[in-house]
Design a protein around this motif. Sequence first.
Motif, mmCIF file in Angstrom:
data_model
loop_
_atom_site.group_PDB
_atom_site.id
_atom_site.type_symbol
_atom_site.label_atom_id
_atom_site.label_comp_id
_atom_site.label_asym_id
_atom_site.label_seq_id
_atom_site.Cartn_x
_atom_site.Cartn_y
_atom_site.Cartn_z
ATOM 1 N N GLN A 164 -9.420 5.983 17.299
ATOM 2 C CA GLN A 164 -7.959 5.731 17.814
ATOM 3 C C GLN A 164 -7.263 7.021 17.586
ATOM 4 O O GLN A 164 -6.680 7.470 18.378
ATOM 5 C CB GLN A 164 -7.299 4.462 16.901
ATOM 6 C CG GLN A 164 -6.386 3.854 17.940
ATOM 7 C CD GLN A 164 -5.609 2.915 17.003
ATOM 8 O OE1 GLN A 164 -6.448 2.617 15.621
ATOM 9 N NE2 GLN A 164 -4.601 1.922 17.932
ATOM 10 N N GLN A 211 -6.465 8.410 20.535
ATOM 11 C CA GLN A 211 -5.211 7.558 22.025
ATOM 12 C C GLN A 211 -3.798 8.924 22.435
ATOM 13 O O GLN A 211 -3.901 8.415 23.410
ATOM 14 C CB GLN A 211 -4.342 7.003 20.449
ATOM 15 C CG GLN A 211 -3.591 6.130 21.160
ATOM 16 C CD GLN A 211 -2.637 4.785 20.057
ATOM 17 O OE1 GLN A 211 -2.714 4.659 19.278
ATOM 18 N NE2 GLN A 211 -2.705 3.867 20.851
ATOM 19 N N ASN A 212 -4.366 9.398 21.873
ATOM 20 C CA ASN A 212 -2.980 11.264 22.068
ATOM 21 C C ASN A 212 -3.784 11.225 23.453
ATOM 22 O O ASN A 212 -2.947 12.514 23.793
ATOM 23 C CB ASN A 212 -2.310 11.780 21.559
ATOM 24 C CG ASN A 212 -0.931 10.622 19.790
ATOM 25 O OD1 ASN A 212 -0.855 9.673 21.031
ATOM 26 N ND2 ASN A 212 -1.051 10.647 18.852
ATOM 27 N N LYS A 271 -4.735 6.037 28.801
ATOM 28 C CA LYS A 271 -4.637 4.923 29.066
ATOM 29 C C LYS A 271 -5.835 3.985 29.420
ATOM 30 O O LYS A 271 -6.625 2.952 28.662
ATOM 31 C CB LYS A 271 -3.336 3.678 29.083
ATOM 32 C CG LYS A 271 -2.862 4.108 27.547
ATOM 33 C CD LYS A 271 -1.005 3.509 28.111
ATOM 34 C CE LYS A 271 0.042 4.007 27.336
ATOM 35 N NZ LYS A 271 0.933 2.904 27.916
ATOM 36 N N PHE A 283 -8.923 5.143 27.624
ATOM 37 C CA PHE A 283 -8.886 4.987 26.408
ATOM 38 C C PHE A 283 -9.521 3.402 25.572
ATOM 39 O O PHE A 283 -10.270 2.842 24.779
ATOM 40 C CB PHE A 283 -7.728 5.391 25.518
ATOM 41 C CG PHE A 283 -7.556 4.505 23.790
ATOM 42 C CD1 PHE A 283 -8.175 5.172 22.660
ATOM 43 C CD2 PHE A 283 -7.098 3.639 23.506
ATOM 44 C CE1 PHE A 283 -8.109 5.133 21.910
ATOM 45 C CE2 PHE A 283 -6.493 3.607 22.141
ATOM 46 C CZ PHE A 283 -7.821 3.980 20.683
ATOM 47 N N PHE A 318 -6.213 -2.048 18.346
ATOM 48 C CA PHE A 318 -6.887 -1.248 19.399
ATOM 49 C C PHE A 318 -6.061 -1.376 21.256
ATOM 50 O O PHE A 318 -6.392 0.135 21.278
ATOM 51 C CB PHE A 318 -8.288 -0.944 18.724
ATOM 52 C CG PHE A 318 -8.826 -0.677 17.460
ATOM 53 C CD1 PHE A 318 -7.823 0.053 16.945
ATOM 54 C CD2 PHE A 318 -10.081 -0.678 17.607
ATOM 55 C CE1 PHE A 318 -7.792 0.020 15.095
ATOM 56 C CE2 PHE A 318 -10.145 -0.838 16.386
ATOM 57 C CZ PHE A 318 -9.494 -0.749 15.833
ATOM 58 N N SER A 341 -2.632 -1.274 25.697
ATOM 59 C CA SER A 341 -3.929 -1.231 27.327
ATOM 60 C C SER A 341 -2.646 -1.943 27.883
ATOM 61 O O SER A 341 -2.868 -3.455 28.088
ATOM 62 C CB SER A 341 -4.638 -1.572 26.438
ATOM 63 O OG SER A 341 -5.070 -0.976 27.820
#
Length: 871
Positions: free
Chosen positions: A730, A734-735, A739, A742, A790, A794
Amino acid sequence: MQNDRGVLRDRLNKVQKAVRQAQQESWKHQNPSALPTPNSHSASFQLGLTLFRDDVERVDERIRDKLEEVEKELNKLSTETQPNDFISQESSSSQDPSSSPMMTIDEGETDQAGNDNDLLLQNDPQALQDEIELHRKKIAFLKQASLARTAIDDSKTLSNRFLSPNTMDLLKASKLLVQANELLRQAESFASSLPGSEYNEDEELMEGDGQQQDIGEEEDSSQAAYGSNIVTKLRNEVRLERARLLVTAGTILDMSVQLSPNSIEVKNAKQLNEAYAILEQFDAEQSNRIMREILRRFAKQLYQELLKPILYEHHGKKWKVEEKEEKPQSAKAGVTTKGPVHRIDWTIVEDDNEMDTLNENSSAITPWKETLKVLGRILVFCQSRILMNRQDPCEFVGGFLFGDPDAMPSELNLHAMGLDSTRIGADKGMLSEPIVELMAKEALPDHYDFMDEDIVSLEDIASELKSYVKPFCMTMCQKWFIPIQPKPKLIDFCDKLPQKYVEHRRCILLDKAKDILVNNDYHNTQQVGIKELPEGVEEYMSIFFLHSCSVSVTALKIVELVRETMEEVVQAADAPDSLQILRPTLYQTAREMFTLYRAVIPSKYQKEVKTVPRTAAVMHNDAVYFSHTCATLGLEYKGRFAKQETIEEDEMGPIMEQTFVFIDIVPVFRELALECLGDMLDFQKKQIAELVHPRLGYFAKSLQSNESLHEWSEAETAVAAATYHLKHLQQAWQNILSKDVFAPAMGELANVVFEAFLKALLVQDLSISPTANQFLASLFGKALKDIGEFFQDSKETPSECCDEWDRFVCIVKFLETHSLSELKDSLAMGVFLYLTSRDVKIMLVACHKHQAYDPDYTALMNELANFGSQR
């Protein structure tokens, strides 16, 4: 007839005796103590062996005279002998062999004569003719070998100044060696026709004093071996003398020509001519290999010491060139200087006023006028004074300096790959290739601004440059340095200057792309795309937008360079007709930049892409970014390719609007995106499975216990390890990933954890104690909570991203439902919708087997049985 027959026999005996006497005489000159027996059967070849020993005195002339007399006698015997002479006398000769005149020979020679004439005594005329022919071949071989030996000795004498101080003639000596080589070829042909010649390679000769070859039992093979030995010795002498003459010729060239940074001095013109004549004599046999190698070294030295500094260190300077003739100076290194010394000097003009005038009236390529002029003067001097106006030497030197106009460059340019250039093959084009390279740097602009009215056109640049190059090339053609056909490389460069600019511009752009790919840190990223859809845009249109993600700075710079290239394509609409190929070339160059990325980055970071999650995510985003850019890039420029003012006259514009697209590249990058991220997900699945599966081996059996066991702790460790691993992913993704990418990626990895526990739990004969029931509910609930975090940012729910999420939730709810009535109601309400009848049955038996007497238990089991049969 009896008397005639005896006369023939007596004459043949005299021929053989003459050969033996010649042999004895030669042995006396060679080594009196080693004199062979006079009755030797192979006297003629013993004579040859003694004639060509290394330390024998020169008796060749006298021996050849004797051999010629013997040959004449053999010819007479051959013509006078008739088969009918023997047929009529056959019976009488056989009855009284003692009456033959053969017996009148000296007593000491009777036995050998009898042996030598066995064929004659047998009255076989054909055998006699064969014997005569064999002697004739032996004599012919010895004569040719003797002539070759004489030519070699005369060559040694003429090439040695101590033996011939007043008559030394190197050219005549080289001609004699060539003649000797030809005589040896003829002698070898005679030797190969002798009996036993097939044994030449297998026969080993005994050499040296006191060692005698036994030739009695294998006479034929020994004779052929002697002949081979003679030819081999003489041929070795020819090679040795030829090597000595070549060294002498090379020494003459080296000592007659002295090169210094600003001058050339030539002396001994007569000896130079003689040296070239010697080389030509030997090159006639060896396809100019010797002269080419000597002149290759001269051309390389000429370029390295004289021409290269003028090109690279003093290019564009004004030169003062002087040729003069001087009196000979004292001899150096044993080479006597005869005749005048010719000298050429060149110096840089130091007059500031003259240089200022030159600079004021010059363009970027004007310096080539002075540079080519001084190079031409130096090469013309070399042609007349060093190469002595000889065509072959001039063509060889010209080939090394100017190369073949149709050949590939002899120096492979590896700078684009970050490597040093390497010269491959022969040294061809040592001078022309640097000239073309320097001309390209000065005559070709890095970028041609077609909107600038003051810029000098490429046609004008080519015309001015050709005015300097053409006279230089014509002079070189007249001096045989450059062939007239095909067109010289320098003139071809001037004629194709616009095309060279197109190639030059393409190389510059690709080199920029290469520098971006090689020199930038691929791990530096930057955000691209939109975080939210623009106002008024429906959700279904989101597929046409690039969602916010991080791509490498390398990818951004590549796209920026592609757009700059396409802008240049638009500007090139105003290019002259000679540059019409520029626009298609630039478009192809823009496409090649994407290809260059696919060739460099996946190879350079291959290991990281397979093992480092962040790098794989960055490459995935780069591929998505490229595919999104290529999908619309062609449309962005479609309406800008044609000339706006005179669109009807622009034939290329409409064609470009239809063909200059990038959308065909989109599938390639989409496949790259799926491949790199898919491989990374498979790698991470394997790692998570290695964390979870080994700890769940006896997990199902351990649930029967009412007390905490080691297997329960292992299950907790498995959940913690998997969750910890997912948290690291993550942080890495994540960055970086959008989204929309991910959440599904994390859901696919979470499936591995859920599947592992469900597979370990839902087995036949499962039994769960009340204590284990509470443990499982707590453990699975914690796993759902930790993994659910996580997906907080989203838009999709965990159940949309993770296939096993709902099934795992149903297991937890089942564990938390303790009464059978509640289970019955929950089943009716669809709470356990994502569980199969098998799953529910296993859980029901495992958790409520102790309530089998309860009617609700029986009812539930019957309903599950009916449901399973219906399915």
